[in-house]
Write an enzyme that holds these catalytic residues in place. Sequence first.
Site, mmCIF file in Angstrom:
data_model
loop_
_atom_site.group_PDB
_atom_site.id
_atom_site.type_symbol
_atom_site.label_atom_id
_atom_site.label_comp_id
_atom_site.label_asym_id
_atom_site.label_seq_id
_atom_site.Cartn_x
_atom_site.Cartn_y
_atom_site.Cartn_z
ATOM 1 N N LYS A 110 0.836 -1.206 0.000
ATOM 2 C CA LYS A 110 0.000 0.000 0.000
ATOM 3 C C LYS A 110 0.874 1.260 0.000
ATOM 4 O O LYS A 110 0.552 2.234 -0.682
ATOM 5 C CB LYS A 110 -0.961 -0.015 1.191
ATOM 6 C CG LYS A 110 -2.105 -0.994 0.966
ATOM 7 C CD LYS A 110 -3.040 -1.065 2.143
ATOM 8 C CE LYS A 110 -4.176 -2.031 1.885
ATOM 9 N NZ LYS A 110 -4.955 -2.309 3.089
ATOM 10 N N LYS A 189 -4.007 -8.972 -10.205
ATOM 11 C CA LYS A 189 -5.167 -9.173 -9.338
ATOM 12 C C LYS A 189 -6.134 -7.993 -9.518
ATOM 13 O O LYS A 189 -5.690 -6.841 -9.552
ATOM 14 C CB LYS A 189 -4.689 -9.205 -7.870
ATOM 15 C CG LYS A 189 -5.812 -9.265 -6.842
ATOM 16 C CD LYS A 189 -5.270 -9.008 -5.435
ATOM 17 C CE LYS A 189 -5.903 -7.795 -4.786
ATOM 18 N NZ LYS A 189 -7.004 -8.017 -3.879
ATOM 19 N N LYS A 192 -9.391 -2.462 -6.415
ATOM 20 C CA LYS A 192 -9.761 -1.041 -6.470
ATOM 21 C C LYS A 192 -8.526 -0.180 -6.644
ATOM 22 O O LYS A 192 -8.550 0.834 -7.321
ATOM 23 C CB LYS A 192 -10.416 -0.627 -5.149
ATOM 24 C CG LYS A 192 -11.842 -1.036 -4.996
ATOM 25 C CD LYS A 192 -12.266 -0.857 -3.538
ATOM 26 C CE LYS A 192 -12.525 -2.187 -2.902
ATOM 27 N NZ LYS A 192 -12.387 -2.325 -1.491
#
Length: 321
Positions: A110, A189, A192
Amino acid sequence: MKVLSGIQPSGQLHIGNYFGMMKPMISHMENSELYVFIVDLHAMTSVHDRDRLAQGTLEAAADFLALGLDPGKCIFWVQSDVPEVCELTWILSTLAPMGLIERCHSYKDKIAKGIAATHGLFSYPILMAADILLYQADVVPVGKDQKQHLEVARDLAQKFNNEFGQTFVVPEPAISQETAVVPGLDGQKMSKSYDNTIPIFLEGKQLKKRVMAIETDATPVDEPKNPANCNLFNIFKLFASPERTEEIHRLYVDGGAAYGYIKLELLELLNDFFTQARRKKNEYLDDPQMLREILAQGADRARKKATVTLDIVRDRVGLNY
Ligand code: ADP
Ligand code: TRP
């Protein structure tokens, strides 16, 4: 058997979320004690916009209900409505070895994507462990990307049990093999955060644009192709009947698979598959007060369960003096 899972209200839910988590959860409704929740506290690690978080939470709730979750057959609530989870997070964080949390790849991924490296993002897995352990879940259906977080929850449960006596169920992940990772438009994958999704509730031209944007290779129509490597085929098979999947599989292997036509057929399948859910979602969103009532009732039920565990935990660690 207690089955529990949560989903973040941090963006439009997509078909990866549906096959990886929502559908398996809904299928547990008849035969398990089912706990489903919208993890708004987790979403705060990436969403700092009042309206987006609040609206996203209502929408994620409407999505779940529209897709078939029956709040009479499960406990369905919003994470922050049961604040006990924050207390358990703190207690678990005093047991969580830094090394265990530092190893979590989701934090590193992230940050690499530009999400701010806050303490909340770092300790995300501890809040998730608290979510699971507070309700004494046996089984947690998630996509493969969440497996490491489940291991953290298991480690913390065992550590607590060893130090303070048997208190928590050690949860098992349930990762459905065929939908462990639904590929996105680009073959990574579907997520979002990669902007490569097919949102469940997208319609019309926007949906068509997404489907036509599924990346495929440049092999000519007549030449044989490998279906296993093709993200179009891997998405198609989630929606087509086994017979139709087999026919298209043969076209890949023998030659004759035309990507453009397969995309148009996929578009039709998507529309058929989600038509009813789209209508229901709009009904829920037209009546947000009803949604809030459903969630408030769920929170009451969840909170009753949570306080039973937390009372024992408080006592075991010495907070009941
Ligand atoms: P995203 O990666 O889009 O942010 P989340 O991390 O919010 O998705 O995931 C919510 C749930 O959906 C999790 O259980 C996750 O494992 C599952 N999931 C997400 N993306 C996929 C995917 N592409 N394939 C299978 N399951 C997925
Ligand atoms: N971390 C999960 C995700 O991003 C969401 C989540 C939070 C969760 N708490 C949970 C999933 C507890 C299962 C159980 O998808």
